[in-house]
Enzyme design. Structure first.
Site, short mmCIF file in Angstrom:
data_model
loop_
_atom_site.label_atom_id
_atom_site.label_comp_id
_atom_site.label_asym_id
_atom_site.label_seq_id
_atom_site.Cartn_x
_atom_site.Cartn_y
_atom_site.Cartn_z
N CYS A 325 0.83 -1.20 0.00
CA CYS A 325 0.00 0.00 0.00
C CYS A 325 0.87 1.25 0.00
O CYS A 325 0.47 2.29 -0.54
CB CYS A 325 -0.95 0.00 1.20
N HIS A 874 -1.23 1.49 7.49
CA HIS A 874 -1.81 1.34 6.15
C HIS A 874 -1.79 2.69 5.45
O HIS A 874 -2.07 3.72 6.06
CB HIS A 874 -3.23 0.81 6.24
#
Length: 925
Positions: A325, A874
Site C-alpha cells: 500500500c 496502512h
C-alpha cells in the site's frame, strides 16, 4: 459519385470503396447526432478498422498532393487499388479461453485502450459492416449516463464483474452486469443462477470479505450502491423463519470467505461514497473536414460522439501484492499529476537517457510509463503492479520483499530515479560553483540554477524542482556564506521543541538504594557534559561522588560516555542509558564491571544445549590498586553490588532473626558488608549460603590489549596481577539458588531514552497550521555537531547558524510532513493534526525573491495518508480528478468518492500542491 440509399443493405461486392465510405459516413453522422442512453455500441478491433479505412480512402490517399508518404504507400502496393479487407476478426480483443467457451464470448481483455486496441461503432454502423464482411465475435456494449450530473453519456465498455458467493451451500459464480442495473436485477440474476426462491434470499455487499452492508434497497443502482469491480457479493439463503442458517458462519470460515485480518472500517451508509467501476469511451471527432465538401477521408481514429469528459479513465486501482500500500499510494499521486500523465502517455522514449550511470538504463522510466498508461486506460479492473515492483526491487533492494516501507522514501527514490532515467543531459559538465561574495542574490541564484540545469534537465526538474537560499554564518568570525540549492520536496517538522527529554536509570553505590529512573530536558544541540550536569542536579550527587554514564545494549555496556564533548545527537530515542553513582576515581582505582549471565536457549535451537548469555543490566564499582585484588575481595564487592536487590526473607532465613525489623536487617547487612571490605574478603567467619553460591559462580576477565580471560585462584587470599591500563569485567553465572535470594527484575528492561506513549490525535480545536510547520522549517538554528561547517575564513569546522529561504517554487510542490522519528531500530509516529489549505496555499511572503510579480498560490490535488503505527500501518491516497472536480479515496484496489470536507485528517502524510494556472506567470524558473 454514385448515390447510395441509406436503406440499402446489399453486399459490399456491389459497392466501390468510395461508395462504402460515403454509405458508412452517412450512417455514422446520423448515429452521432442521435445517441442516447440505452443505445448499443460495438467494439471492433483497431487493426481491422484501420485496414478498412485505408481501403475506402485509397482514392483520396493516392491523389494527395500535400505530402509524399501516403502516395508512397499507394505505390508500394504495386497497384492503385488496395486489397479489400477480409472478414472482421475481433479475436485479439478477447481472451483465448473465450473462444472455446460461448458463455464468455463477450469477456474482453482487461487492459484494452480505445483508439489503440479498438474502436466503438454505433449499432447501425456495425450492422452494416457486419452484413458486408461478416466475422466476429460480436462485442456489444450499452450507453449509460455518467458524470456528476448524470447527464453525460458513456459507453460501458467494462461492466461490473462480480463474484457471487452462495452460503451455506458454498457455491460460487462470476457475472457481468451494468453498474446502472438495480439491486433488484442483481438479486434476480443471483436467484436465477443458483436456482433459488427469491423470497428466501438476501444479498450483501461483501467487499473485503466483510458484510459491508445489506443490499435491501432494491431500486438503488449498483453504481449508487458503491460496488467495485471484481468484488464479492454474498448470497445468503434464509430458513423458513427468515433468518440465516446456523451453518452460515461456520461455512464462511471453513471456506476462507472471512478475512480474519481485515482492517476495513464500515462506512456510515448515510454518507455518500460513490464507487466508479466500469470503463467508458473517450470522445473524438468521427471525421476530419477536408477543403472540398463531400470528399472527406474517414479518420482511422474514429470513435463515437459519446463522452464522459474525464470520467473515462484515472479511476483504476492497484492490487495490494502484500504490504504494498505504501507503493500504491505514492504511485497513484504521481500518476494523477497532470504533467506526468500527459508526458508518459505521449512518446517519451526519445528522452530516455540510456547511458546515464546514475540512472537505471531507462528501465524504471519504462516500467513507470507502462503502469501509468494502464492506470489511465479505460476500464476499472484493478491492476497488479508486479512488473513495476520487480524493477523497483532490482534497482532499490531496500524495497524488495513484502515488508511495509515509508511511502515518502519510495517517492523520493522514484522522483530521483525517473529524473536520472529521463535526464536530457547526456554528458554532464563539471562546474565549480562560486560563493556569493557580496553579489546580488538574483545574480547568484540565476547562476546556481543555470549550473544545475546544465547537469540536470528532465520532466521531473521541469515540474517538481525548486530552489531555496541557504545562509550560513560563522559564530566566530561572522563569515557569511550564501548558496542556492535545488529541492525536490519540502520536509516540514511537526515538533518545534528546541529541547529533548532524556530518560536515564541511575544506580547508587550506597548498597541500600534500588535503581531509580530520572528524566531530564536537555538542548537538542547539547553535549554529554550538559546531560551529566542535569543528572548531577537531579540525583543530588555528593561532592565525594561522580557519575559514570553508559549505553546499555544487548545486556552489556556498549560504551561509556567519557568524552564530555560527545554530541547528544548520537544518543537515539530508543537507546538505553544507565548512570552509576560511584566514589570519585583516581589513578589508583580500577573500574569493575559486573555482568550477570544465565543459561538460555534461542528459539529454534532446542537440539543444542542452553548457553550462558548476558541478561539484565551490568553494574559498576571501583576497587583500589593499592590493595591486592583477590578472589575474596572480588566476591565481597559483588555481594555489595547485589545488596540492594537482596530479598528480605532470604536475609531472615540466613540470620535466623525472623523478628527483626527491616531497617535492622538492612543495617546488619550493611555493617557486615563493610567488615568484609575492611578484611579484604579474608574473614574466616562462617559464610552465608549466598556467598558460597556467588563464590562458586564467579569468573574474571581482564580487558587489556589482549582481552585475556583469567581464572580466579582457589586460594581466596592469592592476589590477581592488574595491568596499569586494565579494567576488570566480572561474570556472575546466575544460579537457581540466587533467584530465591535476589530480586533482579528491576535490572531487566531499562526504559528507553524517550519512551513514546499511546499516540493521540491532536484536537481539531487546536490544529497545527501548515504555515507554522513551514516557518519552523525556515527558522534559523545552529547546525547539529555532526554537520558542522568548514569556515574558509577560520580554516576550521564551526557550528554555524543556518537559515533557509524559499527562492524559486516549482509547478508541483510536494510537502512531506515529518510524522516519523527515526531511531536505530524503530520509527515513532506523530499523530499531530495539521491544518493544511486545500485551496489557495499562499507562499508569497515565504519567498525571498521579491522580484516576483504574481502571488505564489497553490491548489491541493493529491495526498497520501498513513493510518496506524509503523508495524501495522496502512497507506491510502486522496486524489482530486481535476476535470471532474471531485475527490476520490484510492485504497489499493478500492476507489470511492469522498467529500472535500473529509480530505483533511490527522493521517495526512505527503501533500501534492499544483500552482494555480492563473498565476503561472509568477514562476521565475
Amino acid at each position: 459519385m454514385a448515390e447510395v440509399s441509406m436503406g440499402s443493405s446489399g453486399s459490399s461486392t456491389d459497392l466501390s470503396p468510395e461508395e462504402e465510405r460515403v454509405f458508412i459516413k452517412e450512417i455514422a453522422t446520423a448515429a452521432e447526432s442521435n445517441s442516447k442512453e440505452g443505445d448499443t455500441f460495438y467494439l471492433i478491433t483497431q487493426r481491422w478498422w484501420h485496414e478498412w479505412i485505408e481501403y475506402v480512402n485509397q482514392d483520396q490517399l493516392c491523389n494527395t498532393n500535400d505530402g509524399s508518404s501516403l502516395s508512397e504507400h499507394c505505390d508500394s502496393a504495386g497497384s492503385s487499388t488496395l486489397k479489400k479487407p477480409s472478414m472482421i476478426d475481433n479475436s485479439d480483443l478477447i481472451y483465448d479461453s473465450a473462444l472455446d467457451d460461448p458463455s464468455n464470448a463477450g469477456e474482453i481483455i482487461d487492459t484494452l485502450q480505445e483508439g489503440r486496441d479498438y474502436v466503438l461503432l454505433p449499432q447501425e454502423l456495425w450492422n452494416q459492416l457486419h452484413s458486408w464482411y461478416g466475422g466476429g465475435p460480436t462485442l456489444a456494449r450499452r450507453v449509460i449516463s455518467s458524470g456528476l450530473s448524470q447527464t453525460e453519456l458513456a459507453v460501458e465498455v467494462y461492466p461490473l464483474r462480480l463474484q457471487l458467493l452462495l452460503v451455506p451451500k458454498n457455491d460460487q459464480s462470476a457475472i457481468r452486469i451494468s453498474k446502472k442495473e438495480t439491486i433488484r436485477e442483481l438479486h434476480r440474476r443471483a436467484c436465477e443462477i443458483f436456482e433459488l426462491n427469491s423470497d428466501h434470499v438476501r444479498i450483501w455487499d461483501y467487499y473485503g470479505h466483510q458484510k459491508y452492508s445489506l443490499m435491501g434497497d432494491l431500486d438503488k443502482t449498483l453504481d449508487d450502491a458503491n460496488l467495485q469491480m471484481d468484488q464479492d457479493i454474498l448470497v445468503e439463503v434464509l430458513d423458513m423463519n427468515g433468518t440465516a442458517s446456523n451453518a452460515h458462519n461456520q461455512s464462511l470460515h471453513e471456506n476462507g470467505l472471512v478475512d480474519e485480518d481485515s482492517t476495513s472500517v464500515l462506512i456510515d451508509p448515510s454518507k455518500s461514497s460513490l464507487t466508479v467501476a466500469g470503463g467508458f469511451s473517450s470522445n473524438r471527432n468521427a471525421f476530419r473536414s477536408g477543403s472540398v465538401e463531400g470528399s472527406q477521408s474517414f479518420d482511422s481514429t474514429y470513435t463515437t460522439g459519446v463522452t464522459t469528459r474525464g470520467s473515462t479513465a484515472g479511476l483504476t486501482g492497484l492490487l495490494n501484492l502484500g504490504n504494498t500500500c505504501f507503493m500504491n499510494s505514492a504511485i497513484q499521486c504521481l500518476v494523477h499529476t497532470p504533467e506526468f500523465a500527459s508526458y508518459f502517455q505521449d512518446d517519451y522514449h526519445q528522452e530516455i537517457n540510456w547511458q546515464n550511470p546514475l540512472g537505471m538504463v531507462g528501465e524504471l522510466a519504462l516500467a513507470f510509463g507502462d503502469l501509468l498508461r494502464k492506470l489511465w486506460a479505460p476500464g476499472r479492473t484493478p491492476i497488479a503492479p508486479r512488473p513495476f515492483k520487480v524493477k523497483l526491487a532490482r534497482f532499490a533492494p531496500q524495497f524488495s520483499g513484502y515488508n511495509q516501507h515509508d511511502s515518502q522514501e519510495l517517492l523520493a527514490f522514484l522522483l530521483d530515479g525517473l529524473h536520472e532515467d529521463l535526464n536530457r543531459v547526456k554528458h554532464k559538465p563539471y562546474i565549480n560553483s562560486r560563493d556569493a561574495d557580496g553579489r546580488p542574490d538574483e545574480e547568484v541564484a540565476d547562476e546556481f540554477w543555470a549550473n544545475h540545469i546544465a547537469r540536470n534537465d528532465s520532466i521531473i526538474v521541469d515540474v517538481c524542482q525548486g530552489q531555496y537560499k541557504s545562509t550560513l554564518v560563522c559564530p566566530i568570525c561572522n563569515k557569511v556564506s550564501v548558496t542556492f540549492d535545488p529541492f525536490m520536496y519540502l520536509s516540514l517538522p511537526l515538533q518545534f521543541n528546541t529541547t529533548r527529554a532524556i530518560t536515564v536509570t541511575v544506580f547508587s553505590c550506597d548498597k541500600t538504594t534500588l535503581p531509580s529512573t530520572i528524566t531530564v530536558n536537555i538542548s537538542k544541540q547539547g553535549r554529554c557534559r550538559d546531560l551529566m550536569h542535569a543528572l548531577t542536579n537531579a540525583c543530588s550527587l555528593k561532592q565525594s561522588e561522580e557519575l559514570k554514564l553508559a549505553e546499555i545494549r544487548n545486556n552489556l555496556i556498549h560504551r561509556l560516555f567519557e568524552d564530555p564533548l560527545i554530541p547528544l545527537s548520537t544518543i537515539k530515542d530508543d537507546d538505553h542509558l544507565a548512570a552509576y553513582k560511584l566514589s570519585k576515581s583516581s589513578e589508583n582505582t580500577v573500574l569493575l564491571k559486573l555482568v550477570l549471565r544465565r543459561r538460555e536457549q534461542k528459539a529454534g535451537e532446542r537440539e543444542n544445549p542452553a548457553q550462558l548469555r548476558p541478561y539484565g543490566t551490568p553494574l559498576l564499582s571501583l576497587a583500589s590498586r593499592e590493595n591486592a585484588l583477590t578472589k575474596g575481595k572480588i566476591q565481597c564487592i559483588v555481594e555489595n553490588m547485589l545488596t540492594p536487590f537482596r530479598r528480605e526473607d532470604s536475609i531472615v532465613s540466613e540470620r535466623g532473626k525472623s523478628d527483626s525489623s527491616v531497617p535492622e536487617r538492612r543495617s546488619a547487612r550493611l555493617n557486615n558488608s563493610e567488615d568484609d571490605d575492611k578484611n579484604g574478603g579474608s574473614r574466616k567467619a562462617k559464610k552465608s549460603s549466598s556467598s558460597e553460591v556467588i563464590g562458586s559462580k564467579l569468573s574474571v576477565q581482564l580487558n587489556d590489549e589482549n582481552n585475556r580471560t583469567v581464572k580466579l585462584p582457589d586460594n581466596e587470599a592469592e592476589a590477581i596481577k592488574l595491568l596499569s591500563s586494565a579494567t576488570v569485567t566480572i561474570y556472575l553465572d546466575w544460579a537457581t539458588e540466587l533467584s530465591g535470594m535476589y530480586d533482579t527484575t528491576c535490572l531487566e528492561g531499562l526504559p528507553e531514552v524517550l519512551k513514546y506513549g499511546p499516540a493521540t490525535k491532536k484536537a481539531r480545536s487546536e490544529p497545527l497550521s501548515l504555515y507554522a510547520c513551514l516557518e519552523a522549517f525556515l527558522r534559523e538554528e545552529p547546525l547539529v555537531p555532526d554537520e558542522m561547517w568548514f569556515c574558509p575564513q577560520c580554516n576550521e569546522r564551526r557550528q554555524a547558524s543556518k537559515k533557509l529561504d524559499l527562492w524559486r517554487l516549482p509547478e508541483v510542490l510536494v510537502i512531506h510532513l515529518k510524522r516519523f522519528s527515526y531511531s536505530r531500530s524503530m520509527k515513532h509516529k506523530l499523530e499531530t493534526f495539521v491544518n493544511f489549505p486545500i485551496h489557495d496555499l499562499d507562499l508569497t511572503k515565504y519567498v525571498a525573491n521579491k522580484n516576483l510579480s504574481q502571488p505564489q498560490l497553490y491548489e491541493l490535488y493529491a495526498l497520501t495518508n498513513h493510518y496506524g503505527g509503523m508495524g501495522s500501518g496502512h497507506y491510502t491516497a486522496y486524489i482530486k480528478l481535476l476535470e471532474e472536480n471531485r475527490w476520490y479515496n484510492f485504497d489499493d484496489s478500492h476507489i470511492s468518492h469522498i467529500n472535500e470536507d473529509d480530505v483533511k485528517s490527522g493521517a495526512a502524510y505527503v501533500l501534492f500542491y499544483r500552482r494555480k494556472s492563473d498565476d503561472a506567470g509568477g514562476n521565475t524558473k
